[in-house]
Structure formats: C-alpha cells, structure tokens
Design an enzyme around this catalytic site. Structure first.
Site, PDB file in Angstrom:
ATOM      1  CG  HIS A 124     -42.655 126.989  15.284  1.00  0.00           C
ATOM      2  ND1 HIS A 124     -42.399 128.161  14.619  1.00  0.00           N
ATOM      3  CD2 HIS A 124     -43.270 126.179  14.377  1.00  0.00           C
ATOM      4  CE1 HIS A 124     -42.841 128.077  13.384  1.00  0.00           C
ATOM      5  NE2 HIS A 124     -43.375 126.868  13.208  1.00  0.00           N
ATOM      6  CG  ASP A 201     -46.096 128.704  20.196  1.00  0.00           C
ATOM      7  OD1 ASP A 201     -47.266 128.577  19.791  1.00  0.00           O
ATOM      8  OD2 ASP A 201     -45.102 128.446  19.493  1.00  0.00           O
ATOM      9  CD  GLN A 204     -49.241 122.507  16.037  1.00  0.00           C
ATOM     10  OE1 GLN A 204     -50.210 121.748  15.981  1.00  0.00           O
ATOM     11  NE2 GLN A 204     -48.746 123.095  14.964  1.00  0.00           N
ATOM     12  CE  LYS A 227     -49.978 126.450  13.232  1.00  0.00           C
ATOM     13  NZ  LYS A 227     -49.045 125.654  12.461  1.00  0.00           N
ATOM     14  CB  CYS A 365     -40.501 125.826  11.922  1.00  0.00           C
ATOM     15  SG  CYS A 365     -41.029 126.253  10.276  1.00  0.00           S
TER      16      CYS A 365
HETATM   17  N1  PMP Z   1     -45.629 127.743  17.159  1.00  0.00           N
HETATM   18  C1  PMP Z   1     -45.946 126.492  16.845  1.00  0.00           C
HETATM   19  C2  PMP Z   1     -45.826 125.436  17.898  1.00  0.00           C
HETATM   20  C3  PMP Z   1     -46.413 126.194  15.572  1.00  0.00           C
HETATM   21  O1  PMP Z   1     -46.736 124.935  15.255  1.00  0.00           O
HETATM   22  C4  PMP Z   1     -46.526 127.226  14.614  1.00  0.00           C
HETATM   23  C5  PMP Z   1     -47.017 126.940  13.206  1.00  0.00           C
HETATM   24  N2  PMP Z   1     -46.395 125.859  12.603  1.00  0.00           N
HETATM   25  C6  PMP Z   1     -46.180 128.518  14.985  1.00  0.00           C
HETATM   26  C7  PMP Z   1     -45.737 128.740  16.253  1.00  0.00           C
HETATM   27  C8  PMP Z   1     -46.280 129.666  14.042  1.00  0.00           C
HETATM   28  O2  PMP Z   1     -47.589 129.900  13.683  1.00  0.00           O
HETATM   29  P1  PMP Z   1     -47.953 130.936  12.506  1.00  0.00           P
HETATM   30  O3  PMP Z   1     -47.086 130.567  11.321  1.00  0.00           O
HETATM   31  O4  PMP Z   1     -49.392 130.713  12.263  1.00  0.00           O
HETATM   32  O5  PMP Z   1     -47.642 132.300  13.019  1.00  0.00           O
END
Ligand code: PMP
Length: 407
Positions: A124, A201, A204, A227, A365
């Site tokens: 991401h 990270d 998910q 999440k 993203c």
């Molecule tokens: N890493 C992953 C794999 C994600 O799916 C997301 C959220 N789409 C993020 C990081 C970022 O999370 P946040 O916007 O809650 O900081």
C-alpha cells in the site's frame, strides 16, 4: 446454515438497517473500513457522555478513570496481538502514522547512505512513501520483492534481495488489493539472517486472522482501528521493547517528556515517549471494545465464515466468462479483486453502486502493483462477519448487470 457460522452477527451492525434508495445495502467494502457494531458505538458514546477527561495529567476522579480506561485499552491490544507487555504498544492515528513513526524515528537514527529498505511490489502507498521520504533524505535505497501473476510473493530469487546492506524489511501481512497473505514468519527469518529488522503492515490482516507478534518474531507491527470494527483516528504500533527503548521520539510535546528545561529535555519511557500530546482516548477505549467483540465472536467462527463467503463469491464470479480475477493465491484474506474484460473498473463500480452493492474500484493505493500487473485498477469486494450468501448473490447480480450495460 452451518457453512456461515456468523449469520446472526448482522444484527450487531445498525448501519445495515439503513435503507439506501429504498433497498437494503450490501456492504462489501470492509477492506476500506469495517462497520461498527453496537458495543463499540455504545462504548465510545459512554466515554464521551460520562467519562470525558484527559489522561495522565488530572488529579481528579474523572481523569483517573479515563487514564485507567486508556491503559486498559493498551493492555487489551497487547493481549490481542500477543505482545509480551503493554509497554510495547503505542497508540497512533492508524497504520499510516505507525509506519511514518518507524520510518522517521528509527530510520533517521539507523539508516545511512547506501542502506537498503526492502519492500514488496504489493505494498500500500502508506508502506512505500514514508520509506521513500527517509531514503531520499539519507541516500538509502528502496527495493521491492517481486509479485507473481497469481498474486503470491516471488521468493525464487530471495537471496538476490536479502543482502547484508538491507537494514529494514517492510512488508504487508495481507494485500489490500490481492488478498494474498504473506509468510511473515519466513520473511522475518530472512530479514534477521542479514541483520535487518522487519516491520509488518497488518492493516488488512488484523480483522481476518489472529496475529501473534511473538510467534512471527517481527520487530514492528502496525494496524488501524477502523479496519477492525473500531473508531477512526486510532491505530497501533507494536515494537519489540529493546528496539523501542533504543529509539528517540517521533514528535515532541506534552506527555512524552520526563523533564523539560530550556537547557535541554529528557524523554519519558516507552511507550509514552511516542505519544506526544493528548491522545485519541475515546478511540483507544472504542478499539478495546472492538477487539473484545472479535474475541467474543471467536477466530474459528470468523475464519470459517469469511472463507465460506470468499469461496462462494470466487466460484460464482469465475462462472462469468468476462470476469478476470486479480489475485488467486491459495492463501488469502476475504478480498476478491476482479475486472470485467473491456470495462473500466470505476464504471463497473458505479453501476454496482446503483444496485446498492458497495465495493471499491480503482488502484486501491497500490499503483506500483497495478503497473506490475499491467492494469489500471480493479473492482474489489471484501467480506466480513456480517455478510451473507445473499450478499454474494447480490454481488453476482450487480456484476452481471454491469456486464450487460458496459460490454
Ligand atoms: N496498509 C494497507 C494494506 C491498507 O489496506 C491500508 C488502508 N487501506 C493502509 C495500510 C493504511 O491504513 P490507514 O489509512 O488506516 O492508515
């Protein structure tokens, strides 16, 4: 229905009683944000109504109560991810801030020119850009492990990537676009074998499968409250205690200090050193309630329910010849990305929205991954505890409608 063990969980999520365009909403976008169950909504409301007070500073009943609730939330997070102690748990705004904290506070002190930060092609943007920023400043290099066409990480040339100049390996536990679950324990071994640290990270993974940071032997683990049925603006950074102890602060301000003088300032212990200013207190207590909610449903039921939904949706969409699945790893979280051959994903998403099926369409993203796969985006359906076989049926109907309108 025995294959959907959580079919009663739907009633816990009041938003699903909302009618959209006079019809039920089919929410298949939990990978973007989980919906909030009643206990979380009530806990946050209760805190704001009856317990509002700042933490770690008041000398009165309410402040003591808020401090206890906040520190109990930290304890709950530690228990949930099997951290050895609550002092390894830092509250942040979310995954993004957790990763930025490590990139800035650890990276600035430990990276030097020529060092390598090793990512994967499926990251991401929030696990890419913070590393690019610090790498640019320091003269370090960002590299990425390749992804196979089916969405699995390609470790066939791992020795070419895990070299002694790698100082940080930053990988996603589960891909938000492909669903792929990475073998983080193996990646941790490989990182440590070359003397690097590993940050995971978990944005998910956290709502889909149990996480044990000690078993995985990771140095950092990041996730977001929203999440996993929790509030927005709250997240977690877990770090091994010795690694955190050796790190300087990320931001300066109140609560992170031991003593301040114009001649110089000394910093508080971990984790407080990394929590400058007034934290998101209702977020932390709401997150603790969300984690309790997950524990109450139980991981075996959650895993079985989501697997049944993913398998059913995968099978049904595979039967439509114009559908191209994106990410077919054998080991996935409940995320199903696809394209309709010849249609733009956002057009598909828009038609599905008209059918009250909430999915996400776009690059999610993960623009570098899109480039590797040679596509501009995908339509992504993601499943959670409150989804049902009827939701999958609506998904399939909406995809067929999009096909009829667009192709
Ligand atoms: N890493 C992953 C794999 C994600 O799916 C997301 C959220 N789409 C993020 C990081 C970022 O999370 P946040 O916007 O809650 O900081």
């Amino acid at each position: 229905m025995s294959e959907f063990p959580l079919s009663k969980a739907r009633v816990d999520f009041p938003l699903l009683t909302n009618r959209v365009r006079g019809k039920n909403l089919v929410y298949l976008d939990s990978a973007a944000s989980g919906l909030k169950p009643w206990p979380v909504i009530e806990r946050v409301g209760h805190f704001l109504t009856y317990q509002t007070s700042n933490v770690h500073r008041g000398a009165h009943f309410l402040s003591d109560q808020a401090t206890v609730a906040y520190e109990q939330a930290r304890q709950k997070v530690a228990e949930f991810i099997h951290a050895p102690s609550p002092s390894s748990v830092i509250f942040t705004r979310g995954t993004t801030e957790s990763i930025n904290l490590v990139a800035q506070a650890w990276g600035r002190a430990n990276l030097k020119k020529g060092d390598v930060i090793l990512l994967t092609e499926m990251e991401h943007h929030s696990n890419i850009v913070p590393w690019q920023m610090i790498a640019k400043e320091i003269g370090a290099e960002v590299r990425a492990l390749p992804v196979k066409p089916n969405g699995d990480l390609d470790l066939s040339r791992a020795d070419d990537f895990f070299t002694p100049n790698v100082k940080m390996v930053a990988v996603t536990h589960a891909s938000n676009t492909l669903g792929t679950i990475n073998d983080v324990a193996l990646l941790a071994q490989k990182a440590h074998a070359v003397g690097a640290l590993i940050l995971v990270d978990g944005a998910q993974m956290i709502a889909n499968h149990p996480v044990d940071v000690q078993k995985l032997d990771v140095d950092f683990y990041a996730f977001s409250g929203h999440k996993i049925f929790g509030p927005y603006g709250i997240g977690v950074l877990y770090g091994k205690k010795d690694v955190l102890d050796a790190m300087g602060p990320y931001q300066g301000g109140g609560s992170m200090i031991s003593e301040v003088a114009f001649a110089g300032t000394t910093y508080h212990d971990v984790p407080f050193r990394f929590e400058a200013g007034t934290p998101n207190i209702e977020g932390a207590v709401g997150l603790a309630t969300a984690l309790e909610y997950v524990q109450k449903l139980g991981w075996p039921a959650i895993e079985a329910h989501e697997k049944a939904l993913l398998d059913l949706a995968t099978q049904k969409l595979s039967e439509i010849p114009e559908v191209e699945l994106v990410g077919t790893s054998a080991n996935k979280v409940a995320i199903l990305s696809f394209n309709l051959k010849g249609a733009h994903p956002s057009d598909v998403g828009q038609i599905m929205d008209q059918e009250n099926v909430a999915v996400r369409a776009g690059h999610h993203c993960t623009q570098p991954l899109m480039k590797v796969l040679g596509i501009t985006g995908t339509v992504r359906a993601s499943f959670s505890v409150f989804n049902s076989a009827a939701d999958v049926e609506q998904l399939v109907k909406a995809v067929i409608k999009a096909k009829e309108m667009l192709l």
